[in-house]
Design an enzyme around this catalytic site. Structure first.
Site, PDB file in Angstrom:
ATOM      1  N   ASP A   1       0.869  -1.185   0.000  1.00  0.00           N
ATOM      2  CA  ASP A   1       0.000   0.000   0.000  1.00  0.00           C
ATOM      3  C   ASP A   1       0.906   1.235   0.000  1.00  0.00           C
ATOM      4  O   ASP A   1       1.486   1.582   1.029  1.00  0.00           O
ATOM      5  CB  ASP A   1      -0.913   0.008   1.229  1.00  0.00           C
ATOM      6  CG  ASP A   1      -2.041  -1.012   1.147  1.00  0.00           C
ATOM      7  OD1 ASP A   1      -1.972  -1.903   0.280  1.00  0.00           O
ATOM      8  OD2 ASP A   1      -2.974  -0.929   1.964  1.00  0.00           O
TER       9      ASP A   1
ATOM     10  N   LYS B   1      -6.642   3.510  -3.025  1.00  0.00           N
ATOM     11  CA  LYS B   1      -7.015   3.404  -1.602  1.00  0.00           C
ATOM     12  C   LYS B   1      -7.284   4.799  -1.066  1.00  0.00           C
ATOM     13  O   LYS B   1      -6.542   5.737  -1.352  1.00  0.00           O
ATOM     14  CB  LYS B   1      -5.895   2.710  -0.831  1.00  0.00           C
ATOM     15  CG  LYS B   1      -6.132   2.599   0.676  1.00  0.00           C
ATOM     16  CD  LYS B   1      -4.957   1.861   1.342  1.00  0.00           C
ATOM     17  CE  LYS B   1      -5.048   1.929   2.864  1.00  0.00           C
ATOM     18  NZ  LYS B   1      -3.906   1.284   3.526  1.00  0.00           N
TER      19      LYS B   1
ATOM     20  N   LYS C   1      -9.980   0.291  -2.414  1.00  0.00           N
ATOM     21  CA  LYS C   1      -9.874  -0.069  -0.993  1.00  0.00           C
ATOM     22  C   LYS C   1     -10.305   1.132  -0.171  1.00  0.00           C
ATOM     23  O   LYS C   1      -9.767   2.234  -0.334  1.00  0.00           O
ATOM     24  CB  LYS C   1      -8.447  -0.477  -0.615  1.00  0.00           C
ATOM     25  CG  LYS C   1      -8.269  -0.760   0.881  1.00  0.00           C
ATOM     26  CD  LYS C   1      -6.858  -1.256   1.201  1.00  0.00           C
ATOM     27  CE  LYS C   1      -6.646  -1.418   2.702  1.00  0.00           C
ATOM     28  NZ  LYS C   1      -5.297  -1.943   3.027  1.00  0.00           N
TER      29      LYS C   1
END
Length: 216
Positions: free
Chosen positions: A93, A155, A184
């Site tokens: 991430d 994300k 996400k």
């Protein structure tokens, strides 16, 4: 027929606290095994610990790159990614360079994402855009960057800034993301009702430190 969602399989069970102890991370892994969460998400220094703890299980290991500000040099992010993979990370991430995004240096944003994805190869790369710091136009530009990059996910948040995932931002992303790109949602998701609301919108992963409470 009403669709049944297995919420646990959407959850990246997260502990990114600066003061997280080995015991805390061990408990995180135990909970992920018990509740069959998709992954644990931990800081890079705990990746090898989790790799050992989670061997012979289906729980993936996610870690963070350029966290939480995104302002590291690309070379630093590349090294972090290589090191994380060597230590056993399955997913990365990465925080994009928010300053570049807001200055509309979109080619630099895309190039950096692709440099990291080149290291990840077939491993999942999620790009954190920190929506709470962005205007609607910034979010649209972030989506354009993700579309033109080889990233797998966008994300919403680090969980370390002024806000987390919001329904209106997910809807905006859905309008501007290619269908091949996944979302996400993370930051501030504490209840099953919240998680389901995001999942029903099409979110494919939920980042939360409240996974156990959500499942219970």
């Amino acid at each position: 027929m009403k669709k049944i969602y297995k919420v646990n399989k959407y959850i990246d069970h997260t502990n990114l606290k600066q003061f997280a102890s080995e015991k805390d991370i061990s408990n995180l892994c135990d909970e992920a095994i018990k509740y069959s969460f998709f992954s644990v998400c931990v800081n890079p220094d705990y990746v090898s610990f989790c790799k050992n703890k989670l061997k012979n299980t289906n729980v993936k290991i996610c870690t963070v790159i350029g966290f939480p500000l995104g302002s590291n040099t690309t070379e630093t992010k590349i090294y972090e990614t290589k090191d994380a993979i060597k230590n056993g990370a399955d997913e990365m991430d990465m925080v994009l360079n928010i300053s570049w995004l807001k200055q509309k240096k979109l080619t630099k944003v895309i190039d950096e994402i692709n440099e990291i994805k080149k290291i990840c190869k077939n491993k999942i790369l999620k790009v954190i855009i920190e929506t709470c710091l962005l205007t609607k136009n910034d979010i649209i530009n972030a989506c354009k960057c993700i579309n033109k990059s080889k990233a797998d996910f966008i994300k919403t948040s680090t969980g370390f800034s002024t806000g987390g995932a919001k329904i209106e931002n997910i809807k905006l992303m859905k309008m501007h993301l290619d269908k091949t790109k996944l979302i996400k949602a993370s930051g501030g998701i504490k209840t099953k009702e919240q998680a389901l609301e995001f999942i029903k919108l099409g979110v494919k992963r939920i980042g939360t430190s409240n996974g156990v409470e959500i499942i219970k």
